[in-house]
Write a protein that holds these residues in place. Structure first.
Motif, mmCIF file in Angstrom:
data_model
loop_
_atom_site.group_PDB
_atom_site.id
_atom_site.type_symbol
_atom_site.label_atom_id
_atom_site.label_comp_id
_atom_site.label_asym_id
_atom_site.label_seq_id
_atom_site.Cartn_x
_atom_site.Cartn_y
_atom_site.Cartn_z
ATOM 1 N N ILE A 245 0.816 -1.215 0.000
ATOM 2 C CA ILE A 245 0.000 0.000 0.000
ATOM 3 C C ILE A 245 0.851 1.267 0.000
ATOM 4 O O ILE A 245 0.617 2.194 -0.778
ATOM 5 C CB ILE A 245 -0.939 -0.004 1.225
ATOM 6 N N HIS A 246 1.841 1.315 0.876
ATOM 7 C CA HIS A 246 2.583 2.556 1.095
ATOM 8 C C HIS A 246 3.949 2.592 0.411
ATOM 9 O O HIS A 246 4.636 3.617 0.468
ATOM 10 C CB HIS A 246 2.764 2.799 2.592
ATOM 11 N N GLY A 247 4.365 1.504 -0.224
ATOM 12 C CA GLY A 247 5.654 1.477 -0.896
ATOM 13 C C GLY A 247 6.637 0.592 -0.159
ATOM 14 O O GLY A 247 6.821 0.726 1.062
ATOM 15 N N ARG A 248 7.283 -0.306 -0.913
ATOM 16 C CA ARG A 248 8.171 -1.282 -0.280
ATOM 17 C C ARG A 248 9.474 -0.650 0.188
ATOM 18 O O ARG A 248 10.016 -1.016 1.228
ATOM 19 C CB ARG A 248 8.405 -2.431 -1.258
ATOM 20 N N LYS A 249 9.980 0.285 -0.591
ATOM 21 C CA LYS A 249 11.195 0.984 -0.153
ATOM 22 C C LYS A 249 10.933 1.732 1.144
ATOM 23 O O LYS A 249 11.729 1.680 2.079
ATOM 24 C CB LYS A 249 11.654 1.950 -1.247
ATOM 25 N N ARG A 250 9.798 2.434 1.203
ATOM 26 C CA ARG A 250 9.473 3.205 2.404
ATOM 27 C C ARG A 250 9.376 2.300 3.626
ATOM 28 O O ARG A 250 9.930 2.604 4.693
ATOM 29 C CB ARG A 250 8.152 3.954 2.195
ATOM 30 N N LEU A 251 8.668 1.177 3.493
ATOM 31 C CA LEU A 251 8.517 0.270 4.641
ATOM 32 C C LEU A 251 9.832 -0.397 5.001
ATOM 33 O O LEU A 251 10.117 -0.645 6.175
ATOM 34 C CB LEU A 251 7.450 -0.781 4.329
ATOM 35 N N PHE A 252 10.655 -0.687 3.986
ATOM 36 C CA PHE A 252 11.971 -1.273 4.265
ATOM 37 C C PHE A 252 12.810 -0.310 5.096
ATOM 38 O O PHE A 252 13.440 -0.704 6.089
ATOM 39 C CB PHE A 252 12.684 -1.594 2.950
ATOM 40 N N LEU A 253 12.804 0.970 4.707
ATOM 41 C CA LEU A 253 13.606 1.962 5.430
ATOM 42 C C LEU A 253 13.067 2.172 6.841
ATOM 43 O O LEU A 253 13.836 2.300 7.800
ATOM 44 C CB LEU A 253 13.626 3.279 4.658
ATOM 45 N N ILE A 254 11.739 2.207 6.985
ATOM 46 C CA ILE A 254 11.161 2.323 8.325
ATOM 47 C C ILE A 254 11.540 1.105 9.173
ATOM 48 O O ILE A 254 11.922 1.231 10.337
ATOM 49 C CB ILE A 254 9.627 2.453 8.232
ATOM 50 N N GLY A 255 11.443 -0.079 8.542
ATOM 51 C CA GLY A 255 11.763 -1.299 9.277
ATOM 52 C C GLY A 255 13.205 -1.372 9.705
ATOM 53 O O GLY A 255 13.505 -1.674 10.868
ATOM 54 N N ILE A 256 14.122 -1.072 8.790
ATOM 55 C CA ILE A 256 15.542 -1.198 9.148
ATOM 56 C C ILE A 256 15.950 -0.094 10.108
ATOM 57 O O ILE A 256 16.789 -0.305 10.996
ATOM 58 C CB ILE A 256 16.438 -1.214 7.891
ATOM 59 N N ALA B 222 22.968 0.492 5.834
ATOM 60 C CA ALA B 222 21.930 -0.025 4.939
ATOM 61 C C ALA B 222 20.820 0.993 4.743
ATOM 62 O O ALA B 222 20.262 1.122 3.640
ATOM 63 C CB ALA B 222 21.360 -1.332 5.499
ATOM 64 N N PHE B 223 20.496 1.754 5.792
ATOM 65 C CA PHE B 223 19.459 2.780 5.671
ATOM 66 C C PHE B 223 19.880 3.875 4.703
ATOM 67 O O PHE B 223 19.126 4.262 3.801
ATOM 68 C CB PHE B 223 19.163 3.377 7.054
ATOM 69 N N LEU B 224 21.100 4.390 4.870
ATOM 70 C CA LEU B 224 21.573 5.483 4.012
ATOM 71 C C LEU B 224 21.726 5.032 2.563
ATOM 72 O O LEU B 224 21.318 5.743 1.636
ATOM 73 C CB LEU B 224 22.899 6.024 4.552
ATOM 74 N N LEU B 225 22.290 3.866 2.350
ATOM 75 C CA LEU B 225 22.464 3.365 0.982
ATOM 76 C C LEU B 225 21.124 2.978 0.368
ATOM 77 O O LEU B 225 20.916 3.145 -0.845
ATOM 78 C CB LEU B 225 23.415 2.167 0.989
ATOM 79 N N GLY B 226 20.203 2.458 1.197
ATOM 80 C CA GLY B 226 18.894 2.085 0.694
ATOM 81 C C GLY B 226 18.119 3.282 0.170
ATOM 82 O O GLY B 226 17.421 3.197 -0.846
ATOM 83 N N ARG B 227 18.236 4.421 0.842
ATOM 84 C CA ARG B 227 17.563 5.635 0.373
ATOM 85 C C ARG B 227 18.041 6.029 -1.023
ATOM 86 O O ARG B 227 17.266 6.549 -1.830
ATOM 87 C CB ARG B 227 17.833 6.788 1.337
ATOM 88 N N ARG B 228 19.300 5.726 -1.317
ATOM 89 C CA ARG B 228 19.865 6.162 -2.586
ATOM 90 C C ARG B 228 19.642 5.161 -3.713
ATOM 91 O O ARG B 228 19.351 5.555 -4.848
ATOM 92 C CB ARG B 228 21.366 6.414 -2.409
ATOM 93 N N PHE B 229 19.769 3.878 -3.428
ATOM 94 C CA PHE B 229 19.836 2.892 -4.511
ATOM 95 C C PHE B 229 18.567 2.068 -4.721
ATOM 96 O O PHE B 229 18.395 1.489 -5.795
ATOM 97 C CB PHE B 229 21.013 1.937 -4.272
ATOM 98 N N ILE B 230 17.702 1.959 -3.728
ATOM 99 C CA ILE B 230 16.497 1.142 -3.890
ATOM 100 C C ILE B 230 15.425 1.937 -4.617
ATOM 101 O O ILE B 230 15.154 3.097 -4.279
ATOM 102 C CB ILE B 230 15.975 0.648 -2.533
ATOM 103 N N THR B 231 14.806 1.321 -5.619
ATOM 104 C CA THR B 231 13.715 1.940 -6.358
ATOM 105 C C THR B 231 12.395 1.652 -5.661
ATOM 106 O O THR B 231 12.120 0.515 -5.284
ATOM 107 C CB THR B 231 13.666 1.393 -7.802
ATOM 108 N N GLU B 232 11.582 2.679 -5.491
ATOM 109 C CA GLU B 232 10.293 2.500 -4.831
ATOM 110 C C GLU B 232 9.323 1.740 -5.732
ATOM 111 O O GLU B 232 9.341 1.885 -6.962
ATOM 112 C CB GLU B 232 9.693 3.870 -4.470
#
Length: 509
Positions: free
Chosen positions: A85-96, A195-205
């Protein structure tokens, strides 16, 4: 290992075949998955140190492990749906981010109560983070590359199984900066922040265009039922098995019955239940769910009592206990590879049943050796039963999901995969709760130093007797699995739990 298969359709291929950024994204999410796997195994080896240093009671020790498993299990499906619903990248970053914060709280816990609460928070954050891992893989990689990616994922799982106990033993043994067991949690901080900082840059939402609605009532009922069942099991012995404990466990059955009724109503009303009850009309799936749950119970019992047996009963150091477990981990990894690639395609269900019997033989051999050698048993003498047990476990864990999904309708295979992983975690939490009965229930409340070793050895043998009996039940339940599971794991992983014809996931820049 998660509910992520329920979140994507098979054609997602964001990022393009020529986009090298997707490999950075893969490394990031695999690092997070590895961190979660290690965190589960690393804690077990440090439990005696936590008990000594923090003054934790036996019930608190159980909740340090069971609380994580319960929160993780209860949140897996919800975490996957939130990513839709809210985006997998967003939830991944919140989770990690939350997982890293919870790790810091665990590492700096001032007392056992704070540690238990922080572990529950850590499990809840893992439930947000982990379901997004395979979802991001599906949304980022085209279908023809996923075989290679899942091969890497399998290697990560094996590496986590081997390195977790060793890393936990080393960090505990080294006593860095006089912090005792705390570095096993604090090591997550630099990894999580990176992982949080790199995830913001490289993971596609990415997100599903028409995701199922959240079933918050279903989540609440599942969590309430499990708490009503597990809390009395964990605290019952310490409190003298009060009447309210039995009433709570009985009430848990009522809550689960209400859950089934509500899920039927939710299905009729809007078609978005937490649990797809129609799946249980498939014989192999219903049996597979039972196998996964009971198998989780056996693992939950074994790993905790095994650690306490070696470090408290035998008085071994964390490092010696960690090294003793290496043959087991290597046997699991080796047998798992052989099971999927060579044995199951030829012998089908018999491989899984053989795994249950082999693992039971290993458990019985362990009981015999523990009784024969007593407190004088050596690490090398444990190698044989551990290798046999590990080989049996490897024959089961790798092909079991495929066997369970074989007869599930294709449109529900993703949803079914998430449910399988959820009930396994719930079984693990139940097994950890049962440790109070099958292990601590055999140990007197007050032991003289000379009595501790023999008491723990006896309790270990008794608990392993229960594990062997549970494996016998698993063997019988496996007769309901299909004789030759269809080889469609890739298809299962690629199938969404949404109705047929649902649009493909949306990639968000």
């Amino acid at each position: 290992m998660t509910s992520t298969e329920s979140t994507l359709s098979s054609a997602a291929a964001g990022g393009g075949a020529g986009d090298r950024r997707r490999w950075f994204a893969l490394a990031i999410v695999m690092t997070a998955a590895f961190m979660d796997l290690v965190d589960v195994t690393i804690v077990n080896i440090a439990i005696p140190s936590i008990q000594r240093d923090a003054g934790a009671s036996f019930s608190q020790i159980q909740w340090i492990t069971a609380g994580y498993a319960l929160a993780f299990a209860a949140g897996l499906i919800t975490g996957g749906r939130l990513g839709d619903i809210h985006g997998r990248k967003r939830l991944f970053l919140i989770g990690i981010g939350g997982f890293t914060l919870a790790s810091a709280l665990c590492g700096f816990a001032a007392n056992p109560e704070m540690l238990v609460a922080s572990r529950i928070l850590q499990g809840a954050m893992a439930a947000l983070m982990v379901p997004q891992v395979l979802s991001i893989v599906h949304a980022t990689f085209p279908a023809h590359e996923r075989g290679k990616v899942f091969g890497l994922f399998g290697a990560i799982v094996g590496l986590g199984a081997v390195s977790g106990p060793l890393l936990g033993a080393l960090l505990t043994e080294w006593n860095l900066f006089g912090l005792e067991w705390r570095p096993i949690f604090l090591i997550n901080l630099p990894v999580g922040v990176g992982a949080f900082l790199l995830g913001r840059r490289f993971i596609t939402e990415s997100r599903a265009p028409r995701a199922l609605r959240l079933d918050l009532v279903g989540v609440a009922l599942v969590t309430l039922g499990l708490l009503m069942l597990l809390y009395p099991l964990t605290r019952g012995r310490e409190l003298g098995w009060p009447l309210w404990g039995y009433a709570s466990m009985t009430g848990a059955l009522v809550v689960f019955a209400v859950l089934v009724a509500y899920e039927r109503h939710k299905t009729r009303r809007d078609g978005s239940p937490l649990v797809e009850l129609s799946l249980f009309r498939v014989k192999s799936f219903a049996a597979g769910i039972a196998v996964q749950t009971v198998f989780g119970v056996s693992l939950g019992i074994f790993f905790l009592v095994w650690t306490l047996y070696m470090q408290v009963g035998l008085g071994w150091s964390a490092l010696r206990a960690g090294l003793t477990g290496v043959p087991f981990s290597l046997a699991v990894s080796t047998a798992a590879g052989m099971s999927v690639q060579k044995l199951v395609p030829r012998f089908g269900r018999k491989v899984l049943q053989a795994g249950a019997l082999v693992m039971a033989v290993g458990v019985l051999l362990y009981i015999w050796e523990s009784d024969r050698y007593g407190l004088a048993i050596a690490s090398w003498q444990m190698a044989l039963p551990l290798v046999v047990m590990g080989a049996g476990m490897g024959l089961i864990v790798a092909p079991l999901t495929d066997a369970v999904l074989s007869d599930v309708p294709q449109e529900h295979s993703g949803s079914a995969s998430g449910l399988i992983n959820t009930v396994q975690q719930m079984g693990n939490a139940l097994g950890l709760g049962l440790v109070s009965v099958v292990f601590f229930g055999r140990i007197a409340d007050r032991l003289a130093p000379a009595q501790t070793g023999p008491a723990f050895v006896h309790a270990f043998q008794y608990a392993l007797g229960w594990v062997a009996a549970v494996l016998g039940v698993i063997f019988l339940l496996m007769f309901a699995l299909p004789k030759r599971p269809a080889q469609h794991m890739e298809g299962a992983a690629d199938t969404a739990a949404e109705p047929a014809g649902e649009p493909e996931p949306v990639l968000v820049p």
